[in-house]
Design an enzyme around this catalytic site. Sequence first.
Site, PDB file in Angstrom:
ATOM      1  N   GLN A  97       0.890  -1.166   0.000  1.00  0.00           N
ATOM      2  CA  GLN A  97       0.000   0.000   0.000  1.00  0.00           C
ATOM      3  C   GLN A  97       0.928   1.215   0.000  1.00  0.00           C
ATOM      4  O   GLN A  97       1.452   1.605   1.033  1.00  0.00           O
ATOM      5  CB  GLN A  97      -0.911  -0.010   1.238  1.00  0.00           C
ATOM      6  CG  GLN A  97      -1.678   1.288   1.482  1.00  0.00           C
ATOM      7  CD  GLN A  97      -2.571   1.696   0.317  1.00  0.00           C
ATOM      8  OE1 GLN A  97      -3.231   0.861  -0.300  1.00  0.00           O
ATOM      9  NE2 GLN A  97      -2.573   2.979  -0.014  1.00  0.00           N
ATOM     10  N   TYR A 150     -13.079  14.268   0.409  1.00  0.00           N
ATOM     11  CA  TYR A 150     -14.009  13.381  -0.316  1.00  0.00           C
ATOM     12  C   TYR A 150     -15.387  14.066  -0.458  1.00  0.00           C
ATOM     13  O   TYR A 150     -15.842  14.357  -1.544  1.00  0.00           O
ATOM     14  CB  TYR A 150     -14.219  12.064   0.449  1.00  0.00           C
ATOM     15  CG  TYR A 150     -13.064  11.095   0.391  1.00  0.00           C
ATOM     16  CD1 TYR A 150     -11.918  11.297   1.143  1.00  0.00           C
ATOM     17  CD2 TYR A 150     -13.128   9.948  -0.395  1.00  0.00           C
ATOM     18  CE1 TYR A 150     -10.860  10.391   1.117  1.00  0.00           C
ATOM     19  CE2 TYR A 150     -12.083   9.041  -0.439  1.00  0.00           C
ATOM     20  CZ  TYR A 150     -10.950   9.262   0.325  1.00  0.00           C
ATOM     21  OH  TYR A 150      -9.912   8.367   0.286  1.00  0.00           O
ATOM     22  N   GLN A 174       0.354   4.489  -1.208  1.00  0.00           N
ATOM     23  CA  GLN A 174      -0.186   5.805  -0.886  1.00  0.00           C
ATOM     24  C   GLN A 174      -0.270   5.961   0.628  1.00  0.00           C
ATOM     25  O   GLN A 174      -0.655   5.015   1.300  1.00  0.00           O
ATOM     26  CB  GLN A 174      -1.583   5.983  -1.489  1.00  0.00           C
ATOM     27  CG  GLN A 174      -2.045   7.416  -1.507  1.00  0.00           C
ATOM     28  CD  GLN A 174      -3.476   7.577  -2.069  1.00  0.00           C
ATOM     29  OE1 GLN A 174      -4.233   6.627  -2.162  1.00  0.00           O
ATOM     30  NE2 GLN A 174      -3.821   8.782  -2.426  1.00  0.00           N
ATOM     31  N   PRO A 234      -5.977  -2.265   4.616  1.00  0.00           N
ATOM     32  CA  PRO A 234      -6.416  -1.179   5.502  1.00  0.00           C
ATOM     33  C   PRO A 234      -7.525  -0.298   4.954  1.00  0.00           C
ATOM     34  O   PRO A 234      -8.186   0.410   5.715  1.00  0.00           O
ATOM     35  CB  PRO A 234      -5.136  -0.351   5.713  1.00  0.00           C
ATOM     36  CG  PRO A 234      -4.266  -0.661   4.542  1.00  0.00           C
ATOM     37  CD  PRO A 234      -4.583  -2.072   4.164  1.00  0.00           C
ATOM     38  N   GLY A 281     -10.863   0.573   1.935  1.00  0.00           N
ATOM     39  CA  GLY A 281     -11.936  -0.045   1.166  1.00  0.00           C
ATOM     40  C   GLY A 281     -11.397  -0.531  -0.166  1.00  0.00           C
ATOM     41  O   GLY A 281     -11.687  -1.635  -0.625  1.00  0.00           O
ATOM     42  N   GLY A 282     -10.598   0.325  -0.770  1.00  0.00           N
ATOM     43  CA  GLY A 282      -9.977  -0.039  -2.028  1.00  0.00           C
ATOM     44  C   GLY A 282      -8.808   0.878  -2.274  1.00  0.00           C
ATOM     45  O   GLY A 282      -8.695   1.940  -1.662  1.00  0.00           O
ATOM     46  N   ARG A 321     -10.145  -3.336   8.011  1.00  0.00           N
ATOM     47  CA  ARG A 321     -10.259  -2.076   7.272  1.00  0.00           C
ATOM     48  C   ARG A 321     -10.477  -0.931   8.250  1.00  0.00           C
ATOM     49  O   ARG A 321     -11.410  -0.957   9.065  1.00  0.00           O
ATOM     50  CB  ARG A 321     -11.438  -2.207   6.308  1.00  0.00           C
ATOM     51  CG  ARG A 321     -11.685  -1.002   5.455  1.00  0.00           C
ATOM     52  CD  ARG A 321     -12.897  -1.281   4.562  1.00  0.00           C
ATOM     53  NE  ARG A 321     -13.371  -0.063   3.939  1.00  0.00           N
ATOM     54  CZ  ARG A 321     -14.571   0.049   3.387  1.00  0.00           C
ATOM     55  NH1 ARG A 321     -15.404  -0.990   3.381  1.00  0.00           N
ATOM     56  NH2 ARG A 321     -14.935   1.188   2.831  1.00  0.00           N
ATOM     57  N   GLU A 357     -13.148   3.229  -7.034  1.00  0.00           N
ATOM     58  CA  GLU A 357     -11.792   2.904  -7.494  1.00  0.00           C
ATOM     59  C   GLU A 357     -11.696   2.982  -9.016  1.00  0.00           C
ATOM     60  O   GLU A 357     -10.696   3.445  -9.563  1.00  0.00           O
ATOM     61  CB  GLU A 357     -11.358   1.520  -6.998  1.00  0.00           C
ATOM     62  CG  GLU A 357     -11.435   1.298  -5.494  1.00  0.00           C
ATOM     63  CD  GLU A 357     -10.879   2.440  -4.652  1.00  0.00           C
ATOM     64  OE1 GLU A 357      -9.937   3.121  -5.106  1.00  0.00           O
ATOM     65  OE2 GLU A 357     -11.398   2.670  -3.546  1.00  0.00           O
ATOM     66  N   GLU A 409      -9.785  12.874  -4.656  1.00  0.00           N
ATOM     67  CA  GLU A 409     -10.856  12.201  -3.920  1.00  0.00           C
ATOM     68  C   GLU A 409     -12.228  12.881  -4.060  1.00  0.00           C
ATOM     69  O   GLU A 409     -13.251  12.199  -4.107  1.00  0.00           O
ATOM     70  CB  GLU A 409     -10.478  12.083  -2.437  1.00  0.00           C
ATOM     71  CG  GLU A 409      -9.238  11.217  -2.193  1.00  0.00           C
ATOM     72  CD  GLU A 409      -9.377   9.787  -2.696  1.00  0.00           C
ATOM     73  OE1 GLU A 409     -10.478   9.380  -3.097  1.00  0.00           O
ATOM     74  OE2 GLU A 409      -8.356   9.073  -2.686  1.00  0.00           O
TER      75      GLU A 409
HETATM   76 ZN   LIG Z   1     -10.408   7.412  -3.470  1.00  0.00          ZN
END
Ligand SMILES: [Zn+2]
Length: 631
Positions: A166, A408, A168, A293, A295-296, A582, A323, A345
């Site tokens: 992961q 978001y 990011q 960790p 959702g996607g 998650r 995603e 986002e």
């Molecule tokens: Zn995103």
Amino acid sequence: MQFRFQLVVILAILVAACSERAPETTVYDPAHDYFSFANTDQFATEHLALDLAVDFDKEQLRGSATHRMRRIDPGAGEIVLDSRDLHVTDARFLLADGDSVPADFRIGETDAIKGSSLIVTLPADLDPAGELRLRLHYATSPGSTALQWLPAKLTADGKHPLMFSQSQAIHARSWVPLQDTPALRITYEATVRTPPELLAVMSAVNDPLTERSGEYSFEMPQPIPSYLLAIAVGNIYFAPLGEQTGVYAEPELLEASVFEFADTQAMLEQAEALFGPYQWGRYDLLVLPPSFPYGGMENPRLSFITPSLLAGDRSLVAVVAHELAHSWSGNLVTNATWRDQWLNEGMTSYLEARLMEVIYDKDRADEERVLSYQELLLDLDEVPAEMQALAPRLDSGDPDDFQGTIHYSKGQLFLQYLENAYGRDVFDEFIASYFDAFAFQTITTERFLDYLEEKLLPLQPARVSRADVEQWLYQPGLPATVPVPRSATLDAAQSMAAAWADEAVDVADIPIDSWSPQATVHFINSLPADLSQERLAELDAHLGLSDTRNAEIGRAWFIQVATRRHESAYESLRQYLNRYGRGRLITPIYAALAQNGSDLDRARDYFEQARTAYHPITDASIARALGLDDS
Ligand SMILES: [Zn+2]
């Protein structure tokens, strides 16, 4: 090797602390990446070649990274890369004749968040006009913040280990020494050696028909930012979903994944109709074990997905829409720094809702819009005012903590506001032209604002002014003109919660079977604060909330269980915390336990029992929520 590396780091810290330093300038530059050491204004990697062996026993990737670099500043004599806990053993420049020149390298500045700078000195006899090809031999540490090494017992089959990355926000530097900034785009190729019975996949061209051999080659022909570098190795298999789409998972999860994500090909086709051509070839999903960790993660060509979406009723596939939408917003047009993350986002959340409208219907999309809006309102109560702007000042802290509903959901609302002002047809044309204009580039918030002012605002000058836009981008809270989303089905669920609490409706008459999971979540969130434990138990017994297979319903319910100290459901809560890793699902439950005035010790106890299966990123955020700062 690790010990020696630590000594080097300690020495580097001592040297840095002892040396005289010029006073640093305090002028904030929003276009500067404060989370990378790399001198990308002097050298820029264009292509990366990885050759890595995957060692599950040592929990280590080992091999080389070769950078093909452009020299931007002819006078610069040092290349500064980002790294974290990497054991670099050799640096050399490859020459056109096949020979190579060894280079001096050292660890420079070290920072708890950013890791360490890795400084390579250009040999004096290197042709200054020639192409730079820098090869670094290195190995990762077991504590690499990007990599999770799952022993066999933590995978679905219980027989084979599995590892995944992961990257990011700034974790790529913990598995590859590189210029770890979203401002720069690179192509890459890789050779990956694994135990022969396992399969490796990457955020690159993956051939679904690849034979298991223990040696796999990858190529990523489109330039990507470093945070989209991704790898996973395990006992994973492929099943097609459509012509261009498919899913990888452990065999135990493959059938359920094919069912759950059956709409992926249709989503891709609808997305192309809305946003323009899909630029990445195939679009596949990789369903990871529960410890993933997030959702996607929108790794290009291969989104990594949490198994907590396997609800058995396709009710949580908005994450896949999200995603997939990143294939345009984020992967194609990328935030220049982490401060501009709303461009990734917020835009993606807006596009996700548009996709959900087309694939399902407007009611479904509106339900999701309302739930996100309500989470945003809760966050606005908590987040400091200076971090409530879409594009705040961001020059310190951990970019991983700069995750949340502001960019978001507030970003989504901002774009919805623009859509409402100009009409959907006009706004859709603007979005498509934006993706076209900035394809395979990285941009700042200010560049977006200029483009908006050039292409959209003049179409109807009285509707939205630059000042209106700047309020969204740079001011806290929500403007008075915020388009508040509405959902009739959620309103009905909310009324039902009040009616049942007032004993105007019997528990047997709550129409939960006719509701979407989103309506059930809203019903739970709408329960009044003063319900007795007996009534909560009655509700749980009739609606089966503690036994739900739906991870989002469970999340909403167990937050209430923890907040209200509904102890008869604590055993189910504990099981939930062990079932999922998650962060979105479990961190707020731990936080609610810690904050209810009585259960901090219990929360820490549950955490101790469950944390070996959590990813380092999730582990760290829960430890912070429980006041365990040393972990
Ligand atoms: Zn995103």
